[in-house]
Design a protein around this motif. Structure first.
Motif, PDB file in Angstrom:
ATOM      1  N   ASN A 133     -18.784 -19.955  -8.024  1.00  0.00           N
ATOM      2  CA  ASN A 133     -19.128 -20.985  -9.002  1.00  0.00           C
ATOM      3  C   ASN A 133     -20.524 -20.694  -9.546  1.00  0.00           C
ATOM      4  OD1 ASN A 133     -20.583 -21.678  -6.690  1.00  0.00           O
ATOM      5  ND2 ASN A 133     -20.307 -23.858  -6.975  1.00  0.00           N
TER       6      ASN A 133
ATOM      7  N   LEU B  86      -8.927 -25.869 -16.452  1.00  0.00           N
ATOM      8  CA  LEU B  86      -8.669 -26.612 -15.224  1.00  0.00           C
ATOM      9  C   LEU B  86      -7.174 -26.838 -15.036  1.00  0.00           C
ATOM     10  CD1 LEU B  86     -11.376 -28.339 -16.698  1.00  0.00           C
ATOM     11  CD2 LEU B  86     -11.519 -28.799 -14.255  1.00  0.00           C
TER      12      LEU B  86
ATOM     13  N   SER C 282     -11.127 -27.036  -3.125  1.00  0.00           N
ATOM     14  CA  SER C 282     -11.062 -26.906  -4.577  1.00  0.00           C
ATOM     15  C   SER C 282     -12.443 -27.011  -5.217  1.00  0.00           C
ATOM     16  CB  SER C 282     -10.162 -27.989  -5.164  1.00  0.00           C
ATOM     17  OG  SER C 282     -10.821 -29.238  -5.150  1.00  0.00           O
ATOM     18  N   TYR C 283     -12.627 -26.239  -6.271  1.00  0.00           N
ATOM     19  CA  TYR C 283     -13.849 -26.315  -7.070  1.00  0.00           C
ATOM     20  C   TYR C 283     -13.576 -27.300  -8.197  1.00  0.00           C
ATOM     21  CZ  TYR C 283     -15.661 -22.389  -4.428  1.00  0.00           C
ATOM     22  OH  TYR C 283     -16.122 -21.591  -3.408  1.00  0.00           O
ATOM     23  N   ALA C 284     -13.904 -28.551  -7.945  1.00  0.00           N
ATOM     24  CA  ALA C 284     -13.607 -29.634  -8.880  1.00  0.00           C
ATOM     25  C   ALA C 284     -14.453 -29.539 -10.144  1.00  0.00           C
ATOM     26  CB  ALA C 284     -13.836 -30.980  -8.196  1.00  0.00           C
ATOM     27  N   LYS C 285     -14.009 -30.251 -11.178  1.00  0.00           N
ATOM     28  CA  LYS C 285     -14.791 -30.317 -12.418  1.00  0.00           C
ATOM     29  C   LYS C 285     -16.160 -30.920 -12.140  1.00  0.00           C
ATOM     30  CE  LYS C 285     -14.665 -32.009 -17.193  1.00  0.00           C
ATOM     31  NZ  LYS C 285     -15.016 -30.713 -17.789  1.00  0.00           N
TER      32      LYS C 285
ATOM     33  N   ALA D  58     -15.778 -31.088  -3.655  1.00  0.00           N
ATOM     34  CA  ALA D  58     -14.661 -30.199  -3.345  1.00  0.00           C
ATOM     35  C   ALA D  58     -13.606 -31.032  -2.627  1.00  0.00           C
ATOM     36  CB  ALA D  58     -15.104 -29.054  -2.459  1.00  0.00           C
TER      37      ALA D  58
ATOM     38  N   ARG E 164     -21.169 -28.271  -2.236  1.00  0.00           N
ATOM     39  CA  ARG E 164     -20.314 -29.364  -2.699  1.00  0.00           C
ATOM     40  C   ARG E 164     -19.958 -30.293  -1.538  1.00  0.00           C
ATOM     41  NH1 ARG E 164     -16.858 -28.306  -7.536  1.00  0.00           N
ATOM     42  NH2 ARG E 164     -17.839 -26.598  -8.687  1.00  0.00           N
TER      43      ARG E 164
ATOM     44  N   THR F 229      -9.653 -33.204 -11.433  1.00  0.00           N
ATOM     45  CA  THR F 229      -8.936 -31.974 -11.129  1.00  0.00           C
ATOM     46  C   THR F 229      -9.932 -30.840 -10.952  1.00  0.00           C
ATOM     47  OG1 THR F 229      -7.136 -30.507 -11.826  1.00  0.00           O
ATOM     48  CG2 THR F 229      -8.524 -31.436 -13.563  1.00  0.00           C
ATOM     49  N   SER F 230      -9.443 -29.585 -10.878  1.00  0.00           N
ATOM     50  CA  SER F 230     -10.308 -28.482 -10.467  1.00  0.00           C
ATOM     51  C   SER F 230     -10.052 -27.203 -11.246  1.00  0.00           C
ATOM     52  CB  SER F 230     -10.113 -28.212  -8.973  1.00  0.00           C
ATOM     53  OG  SER F 230     -10.452 -29.356  -8.207  1.00  0.00           O
ATOM     54  N   TYR F 231     -11.047 -26.312 -11.174  1.00  0.00           N
ATOM     55  CA  TYR F 231     -10.958 -25.009 -11.819  1.00  0.00           C
ATOM     56  C   TYR F 231     -10.180 -24.008 -10.960  1.00  0.00           C
ATOM     57  CZ  TYR F 231     -14.976 -26.648 -14.600  1.00  0.00           C
ATOM     58  OH  TYR F 231     -15.812 -27.353 -15.422  1.00  0.00           O
TER      59      TYR F 231
END
Length: 271
Positions: free
Chosen positions: A45, A89, A111-114, A119, A137, A150-152
């Motif tokens: 990230n 995403l 997860s790498y969230a917005k 996370a 995170r 949601t996430s990337y």
């Protein structure tokens, strides 16, 4: 003639402890003096990539940084600040599908969230705590009835059978999945939305620069570098890459521990 050099970070540009060697930095600096653009393409990230970007001058030269395997692309502005110019995403429906299936197979997910401070995880274990440490995170327990974000990118870790079941369950969605090579003695994958990978973002950057594939040199060592290495004119596998990556690359350089990036640029570009 090479006009753009794209660089993976882990296993490629850095040796250890997030440090870029002086040999690599010098070669990159000299390449830039010849008018060559530099770009980072990483699964990290932006928080974890910024130090490396600064070390090789991406920031002050207002260049591009591809993060999260293409999930988010940044361009540094005149104040050396990274500006988000593109993001991709998961839909909330797809995010829930992945997490529900991971939970069913007793897998650990991160997860790498917005939201850059969060996370989503299924359980708090050693795997998620390690990623928490590196990503900075906060771990938030997944609740399908409450989640609205949601996430990337999603990283899933667990037993091979569980990972295999997850891949089969998600097959029809055609998500981008890459082997994640930094956790030994396990099975694990990185998952991005369909069509989102380093190559997709690199192609967009090449268009902005009006640079052709044959004018690009790409350095990488992992599964998530494969498509980019195949697409560019000068796809270079690191010496520490697995055999299959070396076979599809145009050439292979020394390992990251032996400054393979700097060695190859000096040998093939600064001539």
């Amino acid at each position: 003639m090479i006009k753009l050099i794209a660089l993976d970070i882990d296993g490629t540009l850095v040796k250890r402890k997030n440090i870029v060697s002086k040999i690599n930095i010098k070669a990159i600096t000299e390449a830039r003096k010849k008018g060559i653009k530099i770009c980072i393409a990483t699964g990290r990230n932006i928080t974890r990539a910024k130090k490396v970007a600064k070390a090789i001058g991406i920031d002050v030269n207002q260049e591009y940084l591809i993060s999260l395997n293409g999930g988010a692309t940044f361009k540094y502005d005149e104040n050396a600040k990274p500006i988000l110019i593109e993001e991709h995403l998961f839909t909330l429906e797809d995010f829930k599908l992945i997490y529900d299936n991971a939970k069913e197979n007793n897998l650990s997910s991160f997860s790498y969230a917005k939201d850059p401070n969060i996370a989503y995880v299924l359980k708090k274990d050693l795997f998620t705590y390690v990623l928490k440490k590196y990503s900075h995170r906060k771990l938030v327990k997944y609740d399908r009835n409450k989640i609205k974000d949601t996430s990337y990118k999603i990283v899933v870790y667990g037993k091979p059978k569980g990972i295999s079941n997850l891949k089969e369950a998600l097959k029809e969605k055609e998500f981008e999945m890459f082997s994640w090579s930094y956790v030994p003695h396990s099975s694990n994958i990185e998952i991005n939305p369909k069509g989102v990978d380093k190559l997709y973002s690199l192609q967009n950057i090449a268009k902005k620069y009006n640079i052709k594939p044959e004018e690009i040199m790409y350095f990488g060592d992992s599964d998530n570098d494969k498509r980019a290495i195949e697409w560019v004119g000068q796809g270079i596998a690191m010496g520490n890459s697995k055999k299959h990556l070396k076979e599809l690359a145009k050439d292979a350089t020394k390992t990251n521990k032996r400054h393979g990036v700097g060695y190859w640029i000096k040998k093939e570009v600064l001539v």
